[in-house]
Design a protein around this motif. Structure first.
Motif, short mmCIF file in Angstrom:
data_model
loop_
_atom_site.label_atom_id
_atom_site.label_comp_id
_atom_site.label_asym_id
_atom_site.label_seq_id
_atom_site.Cartn_x
_atom_site.Cartn_y
_atom_site.Cartn_z
N ILE A 76 -22.90 -76.00 -68.40
CA ILE A 76 -24.02 -75.50 -67.60
C ILE A 76 -23.67 -75.39 -66.11
N LEU A 77 -22.53 -75.96 -65.73
CA LEU A 77 -22.02 -75.78 -64.37
C LEU A 77 -20.63 -75.18 -64.46
N THR A 78 -20.31 -74.40 -63.44
CA THR A 78 -18.94 -73.91 -63.30
C THR A 78 -18.39 -74.51 -62.02
N SER A 79 -17.14 -74.95 -62.08
CA SER A 79 -16.57 -75.52 -60.86
C SER A 79 -15.61 -74.53 -60.22
N HIS A 80 -15.65 -74.49 -58.90
CA HIS A 80 -14.77 -73.61 -58.14
C HIS A 80 -14.00 -74.43 -57.11
N PHE A 81 -12.75 -74.06 -56.94
CA PHE A 81 -11.96 -74.66 -55.86
C PHE A 81 -11.73 -73.60 -54.80
N PHE A 82 -12.66 -73.49 -53.88
CA PHE A 82 -12.48 -72.51 -52.80
C PHE A 82 -11.45 -73.05 -51.79
N THR A 83 -11.40 -74.38 -51.69
CA THR A 83 -10.34 -75.04 -50.93
C THR A 83 -9.77 -76.13 -51.85
N PRO A 84 -8.51 -76.51 -51.65
CA PRO A 84 -7.93 -77.52 -52.55
C PRO A 84 -8.69 -78.85 -52.47
N CYS A 103 -16.29 -67.77 -46.81
CA CYS A 103 -15.96 -67.70 -45.39
C CYS A 103 -15.02 -68.86 -45.05
N GLU A 104 -13.85 -68.51 -44.57
CA GLU A 104 -12.83 -69.54 -44.27
C GLU A 104 -13.16 -70.29 -42.99
N VAL A 105 -14.12 -69.79 -42.22
CA VAL A 105 -14.47 -70.47 -40.96
C VAL A 105 -15.59 -71.49 -41.20
N CYS A 106 -16.71 -71.06 -41.79
CA CYS A 106 -17.84 -71.98 -41.93
C CYS A 106 -18.05 -72.47 -43.36
N GLY A 107 -17.30 -71.92 -44.30
CA GLY A 107 -17.41 -72.39 -45.68
C GLY A 107 -18.56 -71.78 -46.46
N LYS A 108 -19.24 -70.80 -45.85
CA LYS A 108 -20.36 -70.17 -46.55
C LYS A 108 -19.88 -69.43 -47.80
N ILE A 109 -20.71 -69.49 -48.84
CA ILE A 109 -20.38 -68.83 -50.10
C ILE A 109 -21.46 -67.80 -50.41
N GLU A 110 -21.05 -66.58 -50.66
CA GLU A 110 -22.00 -65.57 -51.11
C GLU A 110 -21.52 -64.98 -52.43
N GLU A 111 -22.44 -64.33 -53.12
CA GLU A 111 -22.10 -63.78 -54.42
C GLU A 111 -22.18 -62.26 -54.39
N ARG A 140 -11.79 -63.90 -49.75
CA ARG A 140 -11.84 -64.84 -48.63
C ARG A 140 -11.82 -64.08 -47.32
N GLY A 141 -12.48 -64.65 -46.34
CA GLY A 141 -12.46 -63.97 -45.06
C GLY A 141 -13.39 -64.62 -44.07
N ILE A 142 -14.01 -63.81 -43.24
CA ILE A 142 -14.87 -64.31 -42.17
C ILE A 142 -16.23 -63.64 -42.32
N PRO A 144 -20.16 -62.37 -41.43
CA PRO A 144 -20.63 -61.63 -40.25
C PRO A 144 -21.00 -62.55 -39.08
N GLU A 145 -21.65 -63.68 -39.36
CA GLU A 145 -22.07 -64.60 -38.27
C GLU A 145 -20.84 -65.15 -37.54
N CYS A 146 -19.85 -65.56 -38.31
CA CYS A 146 -18.64 -66.12 -37.69
C CYS A 146 -17.88 -65.03 -36.92
N GLN A 147 -17.89 -63.81 -37.42
CA GLN A 147 -17.24 -62.71 -36.68
C GLN A 147 -17.90 -62.53 -35.32
N ARG A 148 -19.23 -62.61 -35.30
CA ARG A 148 -19.98 -62.46 -34.06
C ARG A 148 -19.63 -63.57 -33.08
N LYS A 149 -19.57 -64.81 -33.61
CA LYS A 149 -19.28 -65.97 -32.75
C LYS A 149 -17.88 -65.85 -32.14
N ILE A 150 -16.94 -65.36 -32.95
CA ILE A 150 -15.58 -65.22 -32.47
C ILE A 150 -15.51 -64.20 -31.34
N LYS A 151 -16.30 -63.13 -31.46
CA LYS A 151 -16.32 -62.07 -30.44
C LYS A 151 -16.90 -62.58 -29.12
#
Ligand SMILES: [Zn+2]
Ligand SMILES: [Zn+2]
Length: 152
Positions: A76-84, A103-111, A140-142, A144-151
């Motif tokens: 009933i659960l699936t496990s993911h390793f987005f980071t080791p 998101c590699e910056v804030c760890g946000k997960i979207e589907e 994986r990537g950055i 939109p919010e983190c992209q804005r903060k970086i700018k």
């Protein structure tokens, strides 16, 4: 998102699984299950532990860890390793096949869902003779919010 099935239905899946494994039906396991059912989405063990404590549900960290592992084995659960070394769980009972953006910056997960991936999956099976039993695609990537903060 609210699940499209009753709590009793998923509870029965867990009861059957516990019976098969010869494990006890402890009230904590069902309290954790109900909480997961109500919250949905992606979470890790520590987040869940804090949420349960905040709700006044008195469980140990070890129980949370063990129960999440058990629910994964019950399917009933699936496990993911987005980071080791860091497991993120997805409440996947009756969930539609979906892929993830991480998101590699804030760890946000979207589907996201894209039917083209199923076509690729079929082609790859034909080509290689593999029987695909699980699919996990992560972009994986950055975000939109983190992209804005970086700018800024
Ligand atoms: Zn997901
Ligand atoms: Zn981000």
């Amino acid at each position: 998102m609210k699940p499209n099935f009753d709590f009793e239905e998923v509870k029965q899946v867990v009861i059957d699984c516990l019976r098969k494994k010869g494990l006890r039906r402890t009230p904590e396991r069902f309290q954790i299950l109900r909480h997961i059912y109500e919250r949905g989405g992606h979470f890790d063990a520590d987040t869940l532990y804090v949420e349960l404590r905040n709700k006044g549900i008195n469980v140990s960290r070890a129980t949370v860890y063990n129960t999440l592992d058990l629910f994964t084995k019950c399917g009933i659960l699936t496990s993911h390793f987005f980071t080791p070394h860091h497991i993120v769980y997805d409440f996947s009972y009756k969930a539609k096949q979906h892929e993830h953006l991480y998101c590699e910056v804030c760890g946000k997960i979207e589907e996201f869902c894209d039917p083209r991936l199923s076509i690729i999956e079929e082609d790859v099976q034909k080509l290689t003779g593999f029987k695909v039993t699980k699919r996990s695609v992560v972009f994986r990537g950055i975000c939109p919010e983190c992209q804005r903060k970086i700018k800024d």
